[in-house]
Design a protein around this motif. Structure first.
Motif, PDB file in Angstrom:
ATOM      1  N   ALA A   4       0.838  -1.208   0.000  1.00 26.69           N
ATOM      2  CA  ALA A   4       0.000   0.000   0.000  1.00 26.69           C
ATOM      3  C   ALA A   4       0.870   1.254   0.000  1.00 26.69           C
ATOM      4  CB  ALA A   4      -0.923  -0.009   1.216  1.00 26.69           C
ATOM      5  N   GLY A   5       1.958   1.223   0.777  1.00 27.34           N
ATOM      6  CA  GLY A   5       2.878   2.362   0.799  1.00 27.34           C
ATOM      7  C   GLY A   5       3.553   2.572  -0.543  1.00 27.34           C
ATOM      8  N   ILE A   6       3.981   1.476  -1.186  1.00 26.38           N
ATOM      9  CA  ILE A   6       4.620   1.569  -2.504  1.00 26.38           C
ATOM     10  C   ILE A   6       3.625   2.094  -3.536  1.00 26.38           C
ATOM     11  CG2 ILE A   6       5.644   0.198  -4.373  1.00 26.38           C
ATOM     12  CD1 ILE A   6       6.821  -1.622  -2.166  1.00 26.38           C
ATOM     13  N   ALA A   7       2.372   1.630  -3.432  1.00 27.70           N
ATOM     14  CA  ALA A   7       1.327   2.109  -4.351  1.00 27.70           C
ATOM     15  C   ALA A   7       1.091   3.600  -4.165  1.00 27.70           C
ATOM     16  CB  ALA A   7       0.037   1.324  -4.125  1.00 27.70           C
ATOM     17  N   PRO A  17       9.316  14.436  -2.843  1.00 27.35           N
ATOM     18  CA  PRO A  17      10.057  15.166  -1.794  1.00 27.35           C
ATOM     19  C   PRO A  17       9.642  14.749  -0.384  1.00 27.35           C
ATOM     20  CG  PRO A  17       9.320  16.669  -3.514  1.00 27.35           C
ATOM     21  CD  PRO A  17       8.668  15.357  -3.801  1.00 27.35           C
ATOM     22  N   ALA A  18       8.340  14.504  -0.171  1.00 31.15           N
ATOM     23  CA  ALA A  18       7.876  14.066   1.153  1.00 31.15           C
ATOM     24  C   ALA A  18       8.445  12.687   1.479  1.00 31.15           C
ATOM     25  CB  ALA A  18       6.353  14.026   1.196  1.00 31.15           C
ATOM     26  N   PHE A  19       8.529  11.804   0.464  1.00 31.08           N
ATOM     27  CA  PHE A  19       9.096  10.475   0.695  1.00 31.08           C
ATOM     28  C   PHE A  19      10.579  10.567   1.036  1.00 31.08           C
ATOM     29  CE2 PHE A  19      11.369   6.786  -1.124  1.00 31.08           C
ATOM     30  CZ  PHE A  19      10.890   5.816  -0.252  1.00 31.08           C
ATOM     31  N   MET A 251       4.842   5.146   5.197  1.00 31.00           N
ATOM     32  CA  MET A 251       4.519   5.684   3.880  1.00 31.00           C
ATOM     33  C   MET A 251       3.029   6.017   3.747  1.00 31.00           C
ATOM     34  SD  MET A 251       6.938   3.058   1.723  1.00 31.00           S
ATOM     35  CE  MET A 251       6.632   3.741   0.097  1.00 31.00           C
ATOM     36  N   VAL A 252       2.173   5.136   4.242  1.00 31.54           N
ATOM     37  CA  VAL A 252       0.729   5.361   4.121  1.00 31.54           C
ATOM     38  C   VAL A 252       0.309   6.588   4.930  1.00 31.54           C
ATOM     39  CG1 VAL A 252      -1.532   4.418   4.729  1.00 31.54           C
ATOM     40  CG2 VAL A 252       0.134   2.983   3.550  1.00 31.54           C
ATOM     41  N   VAL A 253       0.799   6.694   6.179  1.00 31.34           N
ATOM     42  CA  VAL A 253       0.409   7.839   7.018  1.00 31.34           C
ATOM     43  C   VAL A 253       0.971   9.137   6.440  1.00 31.34           C
ATOM     44  CG1 VAL A 253       0.605   8.871   9.311  1.00 31.34           C
ATOM     45  CG2 VAL A 253       0.148   6.431   9.082  1.00 31.34           C
ATOM     46  N   GLU A 254       2.193   9.095   5.894  1.00 33.25           N
ATOM     47  CA  GLU A 254       2.757  10.300   5.269  1.00 33.25           C
ATOM     48  C   GLU A 254       1.933  10.714   4.049  1.00 33.25           C
ATOM     49  OE1 GLU A 254       5.213  13.513   5.180  1.00 33.25           O
ATOM     50  OE2 GLU A 254       5.187  11.924   6.703  1.00 33.25           O
ATOM     51  N   ALA A 289      -4.683   4.469  19.495  1.00 29.97           N
ATOM     52  CA  ALA A 289      -3.795   3.308  19.633  1.00 29.97           C
ATOM     53  C   ALA A 289      -4.598   2.028  19.839  1.00 29.97           C
ATOM     54  CB  ALA A 289      -2.827   3.523  20.793  1.00 29.97           C
ATOM     55  N   ASN A 290      -5.612   2.095  20.685  1.00 29.95           N
ATOM     56  CA  ASN A 290      -6.419   0.900  20.944  1.00 29.95           C
ATOM     57  C   ASN A 290      -7.352   0.573  19.783  1.00 29.95           C
ATOM     58  OD1 ASN A 290      -5.924  -0.215  23.762  1.00 29.95           O
ATOM     59  ND2 ASN A 290      -6.106   1.971  24.194  1.00 29.95           N
ATOM     60  N   ALA A 291      -7.708   1.568  18.983  1.00 32.72           N
ATOM     61  CA  ALA A 291      -8.557   1.310  17.823  1.00 32.72           C
ATOM     62  C   ALA A 291      -7.760   0.710  16.672  1.00 32.72           C
ATOM     63  CB  ALA A 291      -9.224   2.606  17.373  1.00 32.72           C
ATOM     64  N   VAL A 292      -6.537   1.185  16.471  1.00 36.47           N
ATOM     65  CA  VAL A 292      -5.743   0.749  15.321  1.00 36.47           C
ATOM     66  C   VAL A 292      -4.450   0.107  15.803  1.00 36.47           C
ATOM     67  CG1 VAL A 292      -4.804   1.446  13.093  1.00 36.47           C
ATOM     68  CG2 VAL A 292      -6.703   2.733  14.066  1.00 36.47           C
ATOM     69  N   ASN A 293      -3.523   0.939  16.288  1.00 37.31           N
ATOM     70  CA  ASN A 293      -2.216   0.495  16.786  1.00 37.31           C
ATOM     71  C   ASN A 293      -1.481   1.754  17.209  1.00 37.31           C
ATOM     72  OD1 ASN A 293       0.912   0.026  15.917  1.00 37.31           O
ATOM     73  ND2 ASN A 293       0.028  -1.854  16.747  1.00 37.31           N
ATOM     74  N   ASN A 294      -0.554   1.618  18.159  1.00 37.34           N
ATOM     75  CA  ASN A 294       0.071   2.828  18.696  1.00 37.34           C
ATOM     76  C   ASN A 294       0.977   3.540  17.690  1.00 37.34           C
ATOM     77  OD1 ASN A 294       2.096   0.854  18.832  1.00 37.34           O
ATOM     78  ND2 ASN A 294       2.935   1.646  20.743  1.00 37.34           N
ATOM     79  N   LEU A 295       1.609   2.795  16.772  1.00 42.19           N
ATOM     80  CA  LEU A 295       2.525   3.440  15.824  1.00 42.19           C
ATOM     81  C   LEU A 295       1.788   4.320  14.812  1.00 42.19           C
ATOM     82  CD1 LEU A 295       5.395   3.889  14.936  1.00 42.19           C
ATOM     83  CD2 LEU A 295       5.252   1.814  13.549  1.00 42.19           C
ATOM     84  N   PRO A 296       0.768   3.797  14.087  1.00 40.24           N
ATOM     85  CA  PRO A 296       0.036   4.710  13.199  1.00 40.24           C
ATOM     86  C   PRO A 296      -0.687   5.813  13.956  1.00 40.24           C
ATOM     87  CG  PRO A 296      -1.020   2.548  13.272  1.00 40.24           C
ATOM     88  CD  PRO A 296       0.311   2.411  13.932  1.00 40.24           C
ATOM     89  N   ALA A 297      -1.106   5.538  15.197  1.00 36.08           N
ATOM     90  CA  ALA A 297      -1.744   6.586  15.995  1.00 36.08           C
ATOM     91  C   ALA A 297      -0.772   7.732  16.240  1.00 36.08           C
ATOM     92  CB  ALA A 297      -2.236   6.017  17.321  1.00 36.08           C
ATOM     93  N   TYR A 298       0.472   7.398  16.585  1.00 34.31           N
ATOM     94  CA  TYR A 298       1.472   8.442  16.802  1.00 34.31           C
ATOM     95  C   TYR A 298       1.766   9.189  15.505  1.00 34.31           C
ATOM     96  CZ  TYR A 298       5.777  10.918  17.377  1.00 34.31           C
ATOM     97  OH  TYR A 298       6.706  11.930  17.368  1.00 34.31           O
TER      98      TYR A 298
END
Length: 377
Positions: A4-7, A17-19, A251-254, A289-298
């Motif tokens: 998904a990130g590569i896509a 530039p953001a990548f 990559m997806v969150v960015e 964090a509890n809905a998804v995961n702490n890393l994407p939440a951050y």
């Protein structure tokens, strides 16, 4: 997630530039994750963690309460200096087996390791991947980072064991018998590996970029195992799946931020450094964090941090908050895998209720401690 990130990158949703900026910031973090995974896996194979547990069993002097107190100390030190995943993956099995062999109910010991793996992971940048990302954004040394979060970190270390003691005080009374010592397969390898880990700990808080001492330690241990126990080395020691997941999430969150996610989240996250604003941000972080995961939440909420104290409040939410759902942190999933291998059953409904109670009590006190210490400065 990696696909998904590569896509997103290939389609232009994640601009070039953001990548490039993202890669420059996160590649050292991912390098540190690989190096520390190798260090902890090899140190464990050499028997370092089993030797420490043998000493803990001896220091307990047959008293269950003292043994549990020592497990609290071991879990805290492991989390603070070697990361929450190390506590979940390597400390949990030896501590739970110690309880089983001593004929002590293993549940209080198992919950102690996973609660502290999360709640004790606030003090140093190396304690949690989220901290490393925050440190890079703020440009703080390990000492400056610790001076920002020391008060809420102390709440996260002290309050959860107190709650566990209130819940399990009957099971933690009494005595246990002498425990069998683990047989040392290679004393040279054990001593050398322990020495490498002991030298690594101060290097991780020295202010040097953490991937450098971690990589050096991994290289030394790889050399030792090539010399003494080559058969141990295998490609599976590299955490491929977590690495792909983490890189994909970055990559997806960015890409989401590049397409307006920041302005959407800003309203829910509030603004300012007042106590209600900090509680709002920490609560949102814990919920996400509890809905998804702490890393994407951050990652999703980092741009609305705005100031060091707000970013610290977000870390409180995503580090101390993931005690309710199994997927809230990778450490909890890894911990559960280890428990299943040991035939220790966990009821997720009970886990969630206990975790929710701990979060409701711990999170506001930690944010209050952050706000008070920030006002003093």
């Amino acid at each position: 997630m990696l696909l998904a990130g590569i896509a997103a990158l290939g389609s232009g949703l994640l601009p070039g530039p953001a990548f490039e900026e993202l890669a420059g910031r996160t590649l050292p973090v991912l390098g540190f994750v690989v190096a520390m995974s190798l260090v902890t896996e090899l140190a464990d194979d050499a028997g370092v963690f089993r030797a420490v547990t043998d000493r803990v069993a001896a220091w307990g002097r047959g008293r269950i309460r003292l043994l549990w107190s020592l497990v609290i100390g071991l879990s805290t030190l492991s989390t603070v200096f070697l990361s929450l995943d190390t506590t979940a993956v390597l400390v949990t099995p030896v501590v739970v087996l110690l309880a089983v062999h001593a004929r002590i109910p293993p549940l209080p010991f198992a919950l102690t390791t996973i609660w502290l793996a999360n709640t004790a992971s606030l003090l140093l940048p190396v304690s949690n991947l989220t901290n490393l990302l925050a440190q890079a954004r703020l440009g703080l040394s390990p000492a400056a980072f610790a001076s920002l979060v020391w008060a809420p970190a102390l709440i996260g270390i002290l309050l959860p064991p107190l709650l566990l003691w209130l819940a399990f005080r009957k099971e933690l009374r009494g005595r246990y018998g002498p425990q069998p010592l683990h047989r040392v397969q290679d004393r040279v390898l054990l001593s050398a590996s322990a020495g490498v880990v002991l030298l690594l700990l101060p290097a991780l808080v020295s202010g040097i970029p953490v991937y450098l001492p971690a990589s050096a330690a991994a290289a030394v241990l790889l050399g030792l195992f090539l010399w003494r126990r080559r058969s141990t080395l295998r490609w599976s020691m590299v955490p491929w799946r977590p690495l792909m997941l983490t890189a994909g999430l970055f990559m997806v969150v960015e890409a989401l931020h590049a397409n307006g996610a920041t302005s959407f989240l800003a309203g829910a996250a509030g603004s300012g450094d007042s106590l209600p604003a900090l509680l709002q941000l920490a609560g949102l972080g814990a919920g996400a964090a509890n809905a998804v995961n702490n890393l994407p939440a951050y990652l999703a909420l980092e741009p609305v941090g705005g100031s060091p104290v707000r970013l610290a409040a977000l870390l409180i939410g995503v580090n101390l908050g993931p005690l309710v759902t199994p997927w809230a942190s990778l450490a909890t999933l890894l911990w559960h895998e280890r428990l299943r291998a040991l035939n220790v059953e966990i009821r997720w409904s009970g886990f969630a209720v206990a975790g929710l109670a701990a979060v409701v009590l711990t999170l506001p006190l930690a944010v209050l401690a952050l706000w008070l210490t920030n006002r003093m400065h």
